[in-house]
Design an enzyme around this catalytic site. Sequence first.
Site, short mmCIF file in Angstrom:
data_model
loop_
_atom_site.label_atom_id
_atom_site.label_comp_id
_atom_site.label_asym_id
_atom_site.label_seq_id
_atom_site.Cartn_x
_atom_site.Cartn_y
_atom_site.Cartn_z
N THR A 194 31.42 56.04 47.66
CA THR A 194 32.12 55.62 46.45
C THR A 194 31.34 56.25 45.29
OG1 THR A 194 30.81 53.68 45.86
CG2 THR A 194 32.47 53.36 47.56
N CYS A 195 31.77 55.97 44.06
CA CYS A 195 31.01 56.62 42.98
C CYS A 195 29.64 55.99 42.79
CB CYS A 195 31.81 56.70 41.68
SG CYS A 195 32.56 55.18 41.21
N SER B 124 27.66 45.35 44.68
CA SER B 124 28.35 46.28 43.78
C SER B 124 27.73 46.27 42.40
CB SER B 124 29.83 45.88 43.65
OG SER B 124 30.47 46.08 44.87
N GLY C 272 42.62 58.84 35.70
CA GLY C 272 42.38 58.35 37.07
C GLY C 272 42.09 56.87 37.09
N GLU C 273 41.42 56.47 38.15
CA GLU C 273 41.14 55.05 38.38
C GLU C 273 40.25 54.44 37.29
OE1 GLU C 273 39.90 52.83 42.43
OE2 GLU C 273 40.43 54.95 42.48
#
Length: 418
Positions: free
Chosen positions: A49-50, A107, A189-190
């Site tokens: 993921t980023c 996260s 984008g997201e």
Amino acid sequence: MTSEVINARVTFRKSPIHMLERFTFRDIDSAYESFLKHSGLQECVLLQTCNRVELFGFGNGENLERIKKTWASVSGLEENAFKENLEISQGVDAYQHLLKLTSGLDSLVVGEEQILGQIKESINAARQMRASGNALNTLFDKAIRVGARVRQATGISKGSISIGSMAVKLAEDNIDDLKSKKILLIGTGEAASLVAKSLKKRGIDFDVTSRTFERSKSFAETAGGNPVRFENTIANFKLVDVLFVATIAPYFLVTYDRIKEAMESRKNGMMIMDLSNPRTVDENVATIKKIKMMNLDQIAEMVDKNMRTRMGVVSAAEKIINEEIPVMEAAMKRLEVEPIVKNVFKEIDQARIKELKKALQMLGEKDEQKIRIIDQLTQAIVEDIISVPMNNLRKASEQGDSEILKTVTKLFDYKTKE
Ligand SMILES: NC(=O)c1ccc[n+]([C@@H]2O[C@H](COP(=O)([O-])OP(=O)(O)OC[C@H]3O[C@@H](n4cnc5c(N)ncnc54)[C@H](OP(=O)(O)O)[C@@H]3O)[C@@H](O)[C@H]2O)c1
């Protein structure tokens, strides 16, 4: 040494976000191939993921050096690149880490939902590649279920503040009357949609752009904002008061020269929020007078501070995870004995059928009902004799008795029979 679950990871916790990119697997299919071929692992799942690049493997814990070597060659890195960045968890620690991941506890934005979907995608991809097997499939399926349970029971995902809304909040805190300012969002984008969502919620008007005007238009229709043409906008930031940038451009879209030029014809300052990793705003821009700039690391830090105020929810989530770890551990240990149990039942059943056939032939029995009764009788005897020791074997294995596994394997080695 027996096989165990191994997790090797490079995440935002130890590495600045712009560093993570160096560890990514650009071609995921060939990364899977390499790990299965060269690392000594029997199974593996890759998660990117980023904020993290992670490998979950099932194999011999002594393979750590080989895992690093393979990772280095797949990502084109020197092996010592891992020194400061790599974290390793094995066995129960790896289970705990995965549970924290699925619950959103590890996260950047605690409780965020995206990670659960990303983990589901990773295990599905690994299944399709046949890179995962019984061990990791079981582990991930369970961890996904626990993650969903934690979120449902604690409400940890509710009220979690996204990177996008934190960026908007910081702009609001730093700029008087944000609503009256000219705001530009670069990216469709997201990450950009998280910013747009937050601006829209606050009733703040903004322009949005990305290379394809059609994409900007359709983004504006769903996420809000006024679509503007990329080339004109990117060449002229004169009128922009607040700039949000969230793209995956592999170069600086917002350069020192462009901002310097824009600032020369402006009286007021400008705020720039770069949510991109790697950065798409040149760091030197921050040195220009009247520029306030924040990058993803700094925005993330603010999110983290905000999260600490929700510690009660976090400890409730941790409590559930701690309850689930022994359950998961038992399930994983059970997997170790299942092949032996299955084999014992199979071998004994084959012997039963062979002897049953012989007996029926000798009796010359043709009556279907009688044959069924004799068949069921032999099945019941086998079940009665073998079920108890096999269940005891499962229990002993769940309790960590690895010696019993070796003994049973030796005792029930039917291959040695004459
Ligand atoms: N997703 C998240 O939750 C999240 C959270 C924190 C940070 N980030 C970071 O935010 C950035 C964007 O992530 P994302 O998830 O939003 O990615 P994404 O959904 O793939 O969107 C990428 C955006 O970048 C634009 N783009 C791609 N190549 C470009 C180029 N050469 N020049 C200019 N624009 C380009 C794309 O639009 P066009 O192709 O139309 O130009 C698109 O708007 C990344 O750097 C990521 O690390 C993401």
